[in-house]
Design a protein around this motif. Structure first.
Motif: not given
Length: 242
Positions: A38-61
């Motif tokens: 999980v990484d904010i770098d979409v080119s390298a992460g399998q899942y793009r996510c800003d881990v400081a964003d609660g809604e984004a974390v809930a959706e990705v996890f």
């Protein structure tokens, strides 16, 4: 003693695209894990996510659990440096530092724990820093955030210990990562790196894989009686007078 193995474990690594996170992903895969980056770098992460964003974390996890069926291990590695003046720093700056270096670890744990608790087994490893105990001028308020992460580790460990989940922290010292290189690049002192090497009892700084080995050990059943701990991986720097 149980050998280090993460065979068939679903291991989620935040900030896993580069540096220590990438090394953790590689070592975990070597040890048999099915690694999810999980990484904010979409080119390298399998899942793009800003881990400081609660809604984004809930959706990705939620997507990870749907895809893999569960989460066995969470490595909270995502983080950022801070170089602020305590007077000039704004509230927005403060909030951003703590959102990435502290709040994000709680958010990811919050959304990984239901899967772990449901199966009565799991491990969380938070990547803190030697700055949780020692720090340097000019890096305000990095030490405060990393100290908070170690405190979060202890508190969370006690909350979930009775339900089969372990929570630990690894505090790296100087490691050859982009974050450390950024620190060196900001200095106008050409002797800074030499002086850093000279104060290390081992005479060098770490490679990311050396930190990753400790992270994966703590994540595995080989560390089955370790929880609420902070392990310093700093080449002896924190044990000496500088």
């Amino acid at each position: 003693m149980t050998a280090v193995s993460l065979s068939e474990r679903i291991v989620v690594v935040t900030g896993g695209a580069n540096g220590i996170g990438r090394a953790v992903a590689e070592v975990a895969a070597r040890d048999g894990a099915r690694v999810v980056v999980v990484d904010i770098d979409v080119s390298a992460g399998q899942y793009r996510c800003d881990v400081a964003d609660g809604e984004a974390v809930a959706e990705v996890f939620g997507r990870i659990v749907q895809a893999y069926g569960r989460i066995d291990v969470l490595v909270n590695n995502a983080g950022r440096n801070a170089y602020f003046d305590p007077v000039e720093m704004t509230e927005a700056d403060w909030d951003e530092v703590f959102a990435v270096d502290l709040k994000a670890a709680w958010l990811c744990a919050k959304h990984a724990l239901p899967s772990m608790l449901a199966q009565g087994r799991g491990s969380i490893v938070n990547v803190a820093s030697l700055h949780s105990r020692l720090t340097a001028a000019g890096m305000f308020p990095y030490a405060a955030a990393k100290s908070g992460l170690v405190g979060l580790t202890r508190s969370l460990a006690l909350e979930v210990a009775g339900r089969g989940v372990r929570v630990n922290a690894v505090s790296p010292g100087y490691t050859r990562t982009a974050i450390v290189q950024d620190y060196l690049d900001r200095s106008d002192d050409p002797s800074l790196e030499r002086r850093i090497l000279d104060v290390h009892p081992l005479g060098r700084i770490a490679e990311p894989a050396e930190i990753a080995e400790v992270v994966c050990f703590l994540a595995s059943d080989a560390a089955s009686f370790v929880t609420g701990a902070e392990w310093r991986v700093d080449g002896g720097l924190g044990a000496r007078f500088a």
